[in-house]
Design an enzyme around this catalytic site. Structure first.
Site: not given
Length: 266
Positions: A35, A101, A210-211, A234
């Protein structure tokens, strides 16, 4: 006379060093190496500094002074990295870049989500009625009793404007769409259609990652402007892990290209 000259020279050096203002940076953070790879490749005058087990890369991208770092996966890693960052660098703004996602029914790998708000979908209470997401901090004061953490409106606007100038990778047989809206953060990799539908249907979340909300919480507390930019790797369904492995690299490039465009027009 020489004695007095030396005395005044020492005074000037003392006060100039005492009141030296640390250079201000635009911070760019990702959770994974993929990333931030493109951004490091574009950095000029790069200097690596390790603090608290984290590698910080200082330099210039598109003429702007930046510090780039890999935070690690999850809210704890992201919070720790943000804390170390803000304690050791003067930060004008923070951009979080990476993959997520996609939750919107029309989103496909490669699409961009600019987060104008974030929330922790796994922060709440569980009782006989089931799980309920609650406010992220039960304290009095501005911004601390909200369910949603707002991004900086100017940075969101800059991101939307910059997105119009970017040639994104077409990962799904069409030019990527750019969405602006809510991003859901939690310490879990979502690969469940039921969970994805709950996040989109109940809250209108466009992406799961997640962050972001953890970083946003700290930035809001410290009054540091921030924005979270995600590219879909995804669709948070049964195929999410396979699609993630396939698209994490090219999706990261799309998100990084938008960051480069933002910095160019800063």
């Amino acid at each position: 006379m020489k004695k007095y000259f030396a005395f005044y020279l020492l005074l000037i050096l003392f006060f100039s060093s005492s009141f030296k203002v640390e250079a201000q940076y635009i911070a760019v953070m990702g959770a994974l190496e993929q990333e931030i790879d493109l951004l490091l490749g574009e950095m000029e005058k790069q200097k690596k500094i390790q603090i608290g087990g984290i590698d910080f890369y200082k330099g210039k991208i598109n003429g702007k002074k930046v510090v780039v770092l890999k935070a690690g996966v999850g809210k704890v890693n992201a919070s720790y990295s943000t804390a170390v960052l803000t304690q050791n660098f003067g930060i004008d703004a923070l951009i979080f870049t990476g993959v997520a996602g996609g939750l919107h029914p029309e989103s496909l790998p490669g699409d961009i989500i600019i987060g104008d708000r974030l929330f922790q979908h796994d922060f709440g209470k569980f009782d006989q009625e089931g799980f309920e997401v609650t406010t992220y901090r039960e304290l009095t004061g501005a911004h601390q009793t909200d369910l949603f953490i707002p991004s900086d409106s100017i940075l969101v606007f800059k991101s939307k404007q910059a997105a119009q100038q970017v040639a994104f990778n077409a990962l799904s047989g069409r030019n990527p769409n750019v969405f602006t809206g809510l991003i859901a953060t939690g310490d879990m990799f979502v690969s469940s259609p039921e969970k994805a539908q709950w996040l989109f249907g109940e809250y209108g979340a466009l992406a799961a990652e997640m962050e972001g909300a953890a970083v946003g919480h700290i930035c809001r507390t410290l009054d540091i402007p921030f924005v979270v930019i995600r590219s879909c790797s995804d669709n948070a369904n049964h195929d999410a892990r396979v699609n993630f492995e396939q698209f994490v690299g090219p999706a990261s490039i799309n998100s990084s290209r938008l960051v480069l465009s933002i910095l160019e027009d800063w």
